[in-house]
Motif scaffolding. Structure first.
Motif, PDB file in Angstrom:
ATOM      1  N   SER A   1       5.706   3.348   1.749  1.00  0.00           N
ATOM      2  CA  SER A   1       4.894   2.111   1.522  1.00  0.00           C
ATOM      3  C   SER A   1       4.892   1.245   2.758  1.00  0.00           C
ATOM      4  O   SER A   1       5.692   1.074   3.322  1.00  0.00           O
TER       5      SER A   1
ATOM      6  N   ASP B   1      -0.618   8.202   7.628  1.00  0.00           N
ATOM      7  CA  ASP B   1      -1.604   7.333   7.127  1.00  0.00           C
ATOM      8  C   ASP B   1      -0.966   5.726   7.794  1.00  0.00           C
ATOM      9  O   ASP B   1      -1.803   4.881   7.709  1.00  0.00           O
TER      10      ASP B   1
ATOM     11  N   LEU C   1       1.530   4.896   0.706  1.00  0.00           N
ATOM     12  CA  LEU C   1       1.106   6.193   1.592  1.00  0.00           C
ATOM     13  C   LEU C   1       1.421   7.315   1.051  1.00  0.00           C
ATOM     14  O   LEU C   1       2.463   7.669   0.572  1.00  0.00           O
ATOM     15  N   LYS C   2       0.475   8.177   1.465  1.00  0.00           N
ATOM     16  CA  LYS C   2       0.674   9.676   1.064  1.00  0.00           C
ATOM     17  C   LYS C   2       1.582  10.383   2.153  1.00  0.00           C
ATOM     18  O   LYS C   2       2.374  11.408   1.551  1.00  0.00           O
ATOM     19  N   SER C   3       1.405   9.997   3.137  1.00  0.00           N
ATOM     20  CA  SER C   3       2.330  10.628   4.427  1.00  0.00           C
ATOM     21  C   SER C   3       2.558   9.533   5.514  1.00  0.00           C
ATOM     22  O   SER C   3       1.749   8.416   5.562  1.00  0.00           O
TER      23      SER C   3
ATOM     24  N   GLU D   1      -1.149   4.865  10.601  1.00  0.00           N
ATOM     25  CA  GLU D   1      -1.866   4.785  11.823  1.00  0.00           C
ATOM     26  C   GLU D   1      -3.216   3.640  11.399  1.00  0.00           C
ATOM     27  O   GLU D   1      -3.749   3.095  12.416  1.00  0.00           O
ATOM     28  N   HIS D   2      -3.379   3.704  10.195  1.00  0.00           N
ATOM     29  CA  HIS D   2      -4.597   3.010   9.578  1.00  0.00           C
ATOM     30  C   HIS D   2      -4.233   1.501   9.520  1.00  0.00           C
ATOM     31  O   HIS D   2      -5.131   0.853   9.037  1.00  0.00           O
ATOM     32  N   TYR D   3      -2.913   1.220   9.822  1.00  0.00           N
ATOM     33  CA  TYR D   3      -2.616  -0.326   9.572  1.00  0.00           C
ATOM     34  C   TYR D   3      -1.868  -0.765  11.061  1.00  0.00           C
ATOM     35  O   TYR D   3      -1.381  -0.069  11.582  1.00  0.00           O
TER      36      TYR D   3
ATOM     37  N   ARG E   1       0.802  -1.334  -0.026  1.00  0.00           N
ATOM     38  CA  ARG E   1      -0.100   0.082   0.051  1.00  0.00           C
ATOM     39  C   ARG E   1       0.725   1.105  -0.034  1.00  0.00           C
ATOM     40  O   ARG E   1       1.801   1.407   0.901  1.00  0.00           O
TER      41      ARG E   1
END
Length: 317
Positions: free
Chosen positions: A32, A10, A5-7, A12-14, A3
């Motif tokens: 990523s 992000d 990531l933009k920053s 924390e979503h994983y 995945r």
């Protein structure tokens, strides 16, 4: 899957099984994460260091002794080059060539293996500066303090690997353990999971102990002599490039290899019908290892108590 990531926000979503150390003052790009894949979870990104591109990879090392600079080792104990080290922020930063023949650095922080490398020439001072920057992000280790080795490990859940080190972990049945304490020197480490396999020819067991949210760890293996499984025993030897000390144990019962002054270290001991092999992470010194050796009978009893107490539920479930 990978995945992009933009920053770093992000992340924390994983639910990654390791802490993420991110740059605070270096430009970063190509961020990523790898999750739910045929390889272990990881965080990868690049930073710009003095105009040079440095690739950074972070993950939970579960197929080899904790804290060892695995990417710089061409076999069990020999480096692709002479491995240098220096203390940075209370942790040991290893420096040298890696398997890509790149200038590389690695260090192990609260169970997170951080590997850095570049196609460009990068000095030790530059890598130290980057390591200090990553440490300054200071993620909270308490987030994972309740997770044991089987909870954080990829291969202990039965996922296959391409290397024999991976397969040694995958073939074992893993269990969580109670709060058993492994005594060393003036303190102790807490049990953090056990893996085992039993055959007609004997058994192979791996016990993990850790302290202070995986800032230090000991990996203890017990294998029956003559057991008919591949790679049940490591060929413990000094090698070249990493270890600088080799000591025969009394009565020829084993061997200690160590890197002065603060590790890592491995000991292999011949005890009756079994072979014990133990890997000590950086941060554990000869005083700790001497204490371990002086309490072998007590430690063997402890390992038996752990095996007698493990729950029936498999950690893979």
């Amino acid at each position: 899957m990978i995945r992009v990531l933009k920053s770093f926000g992000d992340i924390e979503h994983y639910r990654l099984p390791f802490l993420a150390y991110v740059p605070m003052s270096h430009e970063s790009y190509d961020i990523s994460v790898r999750i739910h894949d045929q390889k272990w979870p990881s965080l990868r990104y690049h930073v710009t260091l003095s105009g040079k591109a440095v690739r950074i990879k972070q993950f939970f090392l579960d197929s080899f002794f904790p804290g060892f600079p695995k990417s710089m080792l061409k076999d069990f104990s020999s480096g692709y080059s002479t491995i240098r080290s220096r203390e940075v922020g209370g942790y040991l930063l290893f420096l040298g060539k890696n398997y890509r023949n790149h200038d590389a650095a690695s260090f192990w922080v609260h169970g997170t293996m951080i590997e850095m490398d570049s196609v460009d020439t990068v000095s030790d001072d530059e890598y130290e500066k980057l390591a200090i920057d990553l440490l300054s992000s200071n993620p909270d280790p308490s987030r994972l303090e309740k997770f044991q080795f089987p909870d954080r490990s990829y291969h202990s859940k039965g996922f296959p690997g391409n290397w024999y080190e991976d397969q040694r972990i995958t073939r074992l049945s893993w269990r969580r353990t109670g709060q058993f304490q492994l005594p060393i020197a003036d303190g102790s480490l807490i049990a953090s999971g056990v893996g085992f396999i039993q055959t007609d020819g004997g058994s192979h067991e791996i016990f993990i102990f850790q302290a202070e949210s995986y800032s230090r760890a000991v990996w203890v293996e017990i294998a029956t002599k003559g057991i008919e499984i591949a790679h049940a025993f490591y060929d413990v030897r000094k090698g070249t490039g990493l270890f600088d000390t080799e000591l025969e144990l009394s009565d020829g019962k084993g061997l200690l290899i160590f890197r002065k002054p603060s590790g890592p270290a491995v000991i292999k001991i011949n005890i009756g019908s079994i072979i014990m092999t133990a890997g000590f992470s950086p941060g554990l010194d000869l005083h700790d290892i001497s204490s371990f050796l002086s309490r072998l009978d007590e430690i063997l009893t402890l390992l038996e108590r752990i095996m007698d107490s493990i729950p029936h539920r498999d950690a893979k479930s």
